[in-house]
Design an enzyme around this catalytic site. Sequence first.
Site, PDB file in Angstrom:
ATOM      1  CB  CYS A  48      -0.906  -0.008   1.228  1.00  0.00           C
ATOM      2  SG  CYS A  48      -2.015   1.408   1.342  1.00  0.00           S
ATOM      3  CG  LEU A  49       0.891   3.697  -3.420  1.00  0.00           C
ATOM      4  CD1 LEU A  49       0.285   4.636  -4.461  1.00  0.00           C
ATOM      5  CD2 LEU A  49       2.328   3.360  -3.765  1.00  0.00           C
ATOM      6  CG  HIS A  95      -7.310   3.155   0.903  1.00  0.00           C
ATOM      7  ND1 HIS A  95      -6.459   3.419   1.967  1.00  0.00           N
ATOM      8  CD2 HIS A  95      -6.583   2.417   0.028  1.00  0.00           C
ATOM      9  CE1 HIS A  95      -5.288   2.870   1.749  1.00  0.00           C
ATOM     10  NE2 HIS A  95      -5.331   2.251   0.565  1.00  0.00           N
TER      11      HIS A  95
END
Length: 190
Positions: free
Chosen positions: A99-100, A145
């Site tokens: 995940c960024l 998210h």
Amino acid sequence: MTVRAVTVTGEPVLHRRAEEVLEFNDELRQLVNDMFDTMDAAHGVGLAAPQVGVGLRLFTYDSPHEDEAPSRGVVINPVLTLSKISGADPDVDDESEGCLSVPGLSYPLKRAGWAHVKGFDADGNPLEFEATDWFARVIQHEFDHLDGKLYVDRLNEKWAKRARKQVRAEGWGIPSLTWLPGVDPDPFGH
């Protein structure tokens, strides 16, 4: 090209439910374009608005797949229907995610193998498609998210413990931490 800073775990916008998009206008289309630029600069396969500090229900994706949906797109105000998750423990080789907003780390996570997606494009046109396998994983990850969840929040206890320890070791878990794709070192080594 406008690349936005990516928020890191601990930033409040990542940990609360995002708001529905109510207006489809030039400002929204600019946000979508910025998100594509940011996702591309980060070598990501998806990016949700909360990851660039915007608490709205939309995400971009760029994930080649065999399904009929475009390989690259945006989904605004998505609604997902998922198949049942099968199997016990996740496979470390085939079911790991990164995940960024948890940069440079990856952990295995069970996901549904199929997702039905409904939502809107950047102009407010309805869209609907099915996603399978890896593409379904990408869609579920980005959708999470929008509900204030990171993939590390869904890990089984064994992997969750490792993730919590690594997040603490990195000094994350507090507000105001970001990284800028294309400028800061790539945490995934692309």
